[in-house]
Design a protein around this motif. Structure first.
Motif, mmCIF file in Angstrom:
data_model
loop_
_atom_site.group_PDB
_atom_site.id
_atom_site.type_symbol
_atom_site.label_atom_id
_atom_site.label_comp_id
_atom_site.label_asym_id
_atom_site.label_seq_id
_atom_site.Cartn_x
_atom_site.Cartn_y
_atom_site.Cartn_z
ATOM 1 N N GLY B 12 0.819 -1.215 0.000
ATOM 2 C CA GLY B 12 0.000 0.000 0.000
ATOM 3 C C GLY B 12 0.851 1.263 0.000
ATOM 4 O O GLY B 12 0.554 2.228 -0.713
ATOM 5 N N ALA B 15 2.371 1.685 -3.408
ATOM 6 C CA ALA B 15 1.314 2.124 -4.322
ATOM 7 C C ALA B 15 1.062 3.616 -4.165
ATOM 8 O O ALA B 15 1.010 4.367 -5.149
ATOM 9 C CB ALA B 15 0.027 1.335 -4.044
ATOM 10 N N ALA B 16 0.942 4.064 -2.919
ATOM 11 C CA ALA B 16 0.683 5.478 -2.634
ATOM 12 C C ALA B 16 1.838 6.355 -3.120
ATOM 13 O O ALA B 16 1.619 7.428 -3.692
ATOM 14 C CB ALA B 16 0.462 5.671 -1.137
ATOM 15 N N LEU B 18 3.934 5.725 -5.576
ATOM 16 C CA LEU B 18 3.930 5.775 -7.047
ATOM 17 C C LEU B 18 2.836 6.693 -7.587
ATOM 18 O O LEU B 18 3.105 7.542 -8.444
ATOM 19 C CB LEU B 18 3.761 4.371 -7.629
ATOM 20 C CG LEU B 18 5.013 3.494 -7.642
ATOM 21 C CD1 LEU B 18 4.655 2.043 -7.940
ATOM 22 C CD2 LEU B 18 5.999 3.997 -8.703
ATOM 23 N N THR B 19 1.591 6.522 -7.116
ATOM 24 C CA THR B 19 0.495 7.324 -7.684
ATOM 25 C C THR B 19 0.687 8.807 -7.337
ATOM 26 O O THR B 19 0.427 9.668 -8.173
ATOM 27 C CB THR B 19 -0.899 6.835 -7.221
ATOM 28 O OG1 THR B 19 -0.914 6.664 -5.811
ATOM 29 C CG2 THR B 19 -1.273 5.514 -7.878
ATOM 30 N N SER B 21 3.657 10.410 -6.571
ATOM 31 C CA SER B 21 4.849 10.980 -7.206
ATOM 32 C C SER B 21 4.689 11.105 -8.721
ATOM 33 O O SER B 21 5.461 11.816 -9.363
ATOM 34 C CB SER B 21 6.084 10.141 -6.876
ATOM 35 O OG SER B 21 5.966 8.869 -7.463
ATOM 36 N N SER B 22 3.679 10.439 -9.304
ATOM 37 C CA SER B 22 3.505 10.481 -10.759
ATOM 38 C C SER B 22 3.270 11.900 -11.278
ATOM 39 O O SER B 22 3.548 12.195 -12.439
ATOM 40 C CB SER B 22 2.344 9.575 -11.191
ATOM 41 O OG SER B 22 1.112 10.096 -10.747
ATOM 42 N N PHE B 23 2.787 12.810 -10.410
ATOM 43 C CA PHE B 23 2.523 14.175 -10.870
ATOM 44 C C PHE B 23 3.777 15.049 -10.872
ATOM 45 O O PHE B 23 3.774 16.130 -11.464
ATOM 46 C CB PHE B 23 1.398 14.808 -10.033
ATOM 47 C CG PHE B 23 0.086 14.127 -10.269
ATOM 48 C CD1 PHE B 23 -0.661 14.417 -11.407
ATOM 49 C CD2 PHE B 23 -0.379 13.147 -9.407
ATOM 50 C CE1 PHE B 23 -1.855 13.759 -11.667
ATOM 51 C CE2 PHE B 23 -1.567 12.475 -9.656
ATOM 52 C CZ PHE B 23 -2.309 12.788 -10.784
ATOM 53 N N PRO B 25 6.881 14.444 -12.399
ATOM 54 C CA PRO B 25 7.423 14.679 -13.750
ATOM 55 C C PRO B 25 6.541 15.582 -14.608
ATOM 56 O O PRO B 25 7.052 16.313 -15.459
ATOM 57 C CB PRO B 25 7.524 13.261 -14.346
ATOM 58 C CG PRO B 25 6.808 12.354 -13.418
ATOM 59 C CD PRO B 25 6.776 13.001 -12.091
ATOM 60 N N GLN B 26 5.213 15.579 -14.367
ATOM 61 C CA GLN B 26 4.337 16.492 -15.124
ATOM 62 C C GLN B 26 4.615 17.938 -14.734
ATOM 63 O O GLN B 26 4.653 18.825 -15.592
ATOM 64 C CB GLN B 26 2.866 16.124 -14.890
ATOM 65 C CG GLN B 26 1.885 16.972 -15.697
ATOM 66 C CD GLN B 26 2.075 16.798 -17.195
ATOM 67 O OE1 GLN B 26 2.045 15.700 -17.710
ATOM 68 N NE2 GLN B 26 2.279 17.897 -17.929
ATOM 69 N N LYS B 29 7.994 18.876 -16.356
ATOM 70 C CA LYS B 29 7.833 19.082 -17.800
ATOM 71 C C LYS B 29 7.139 20.415 -18.081
ATOM 72 O O LYS B 29 7.578 21.179 -18.956
ATOM 73 C CB LYS B 29 7.014 17.930 -18.410
ATOM 74 C CG LYS B 29 6.896 17.980 -19.930
ATOM 75 C CD LYS B 29 6.009 16.842 -20.434
ATOM 76 C CE LYS B 29 5.801 16.907 -21.933
ATOM 77 N NZ LYS B 29 6.876 16.320 -22.711
ATOM 78 N N VAL B 39 -2.954 19.219 -21.754
ATOM 79 C CA VAL B 39 -3.391 18.630 -20.482
ATOM 80 C C VAL B 39 -4.774 19.178 -20.146
ATOM 81 O O VAL B 39 -4.970 20.394 -20.111
ATOM 82 C CB VAL B 39 -2.397 18.946 -19.346
ATOM 83 C CG1 VAL B 39 -2.811 18.225 -18.072
ATOM 84 C CG2 VAL B 39 -0.974 18.567 -19.739
ATOM 85 N N LEU B 43 -8.736 17.021 -15.554
ATOM 86 C CA LEU B 43 -7.912 15.984 -14.912
ATOM 87 C C LEU B 43 -7.470 16.476 -13.535
ATOM 88 O O LEU B 43 -7.712 15.814 -12.519
ATOM 89 C CB LEU B 43 -6.690 15.652 -15.795
ATOM 90 C CG LEU B 43 -5.584 14.785 -15.167
ATOM 91 C CD1 LEU B 43 -6.088 13.431 -14.698
ATOM 92 C CD2 LEU B 43 -4.439 14.563 -16.158
ATOM 93 N N PHE B 47 -9.108 15.344 -9.996
ATOM 94 C CA PHE B 47 -8.161 14.600 -9.165
ATOM 95 C C PHE B 47 -7.972 15.284 -7.804
ATOM 96 O O PHE B 47 -7.997 14.620 -6.762
ATOM 97 C CB PHE B 47 -6.817 14.418 -9.877
ATOM 98 C CG PHE B 47 -6.063 13.228 -9.358
ATOM 99 C CD1 PHE B 47 -6.239 11.978 -9.927
ATOM 100 C CD2 PHE B 47 -5.216 13.350 -8.274
ATOM 101 C CE1 PHE B 47 -5.576 10.865 -9.420
ATOM 102 C CE2 PHE B 47 -4.546 12.236 -7.759
ATOM 103 C CZ PHE B 47 -4.728 10.994 -8.339
ATOM 104 N N THR B 51 -8.693 13.693 -4.216
ATOM 105 C CA THR B 51 -7.687 13.512 -3.161
ATOM 106 C C THR B 51 -8.064 14.276 -1.885
ATOM 107 O O THR B 51 -7.673 13.877 -0.795
ATOM 108 C CB THR B 51 -6.268 13.905 -3.633
ATOM 109 O OG1 THR B 51 -6.317 15.172 -4.279
ATOM 110 C CG2 THR B 51 -5.690 12.868 -4.586
#
Lengths: 96, 96
Positions: B12, B15-16, B18-19, B21-23, B25-26, B29, B39, B43, B47, B51
């Protein structure tokens, strides 16, 4: 089920519905414009990896809200990752 | 804590991480390119709403993994939503 437990379950279900459905407008926008250059592929790759682990977590916990939300979240992000590369290759002149 | 409970907690937490930290790199960028036209603002808006509810869910359940992951997730998406509009207004000629 107690009233406060029901309330917390409703809040969790609404939360899961919102975070999972948030990727739908991105898919619609990408499909319409055929452009995803400003979207980082790491967003989708990390998110899909994370939701795959959340899916395992939901299965361990036998929690259907977590299972369904993250199965859909994984699918949506894999679709977006596919779109990212499909649209990139059709617009090499604009690739960044 | 039993070994299988510890394992599920580790899955868990990964998982937390990864989901959430995925923002990152966005954000990197978007900051580098000053472009977020591809974008969807929905979204980030959906989101961040989701959250925020997950944060409430984590507080009800006293679950620190859920609390921290979703506090960061909300913050990251509000930053991205701000960037979306900040970069849009500075590039009106390209606005879509």
């Amino acid at each position: 089920m107690q009233l406060d437990t029901l309330f917390v379950t409703i809040v969790g279900s609404m939360a899961a519905t919102l975070t999972t459905s948030s990727f739908v407008p991105q898919m619609v926008k990408a499909y319409r414009t055929k452009r995803m250059q400003d979207v980082s592929p790491y967003l989708m790759a990390l998110f899909a990896s994370g939701t795959t682990l959340w899916l395992a977590y939901g299965i361990f916990k036998s929690d259907w809200v977590i299972i369904i939300a993250n199965a859909l979240g994984t699918a949506f992000n894999l679709v977006l990752l596919y779109m990212k590369y499909a649209y990139k290759s059709s617009r090499l002149d604009e690739a960044r």
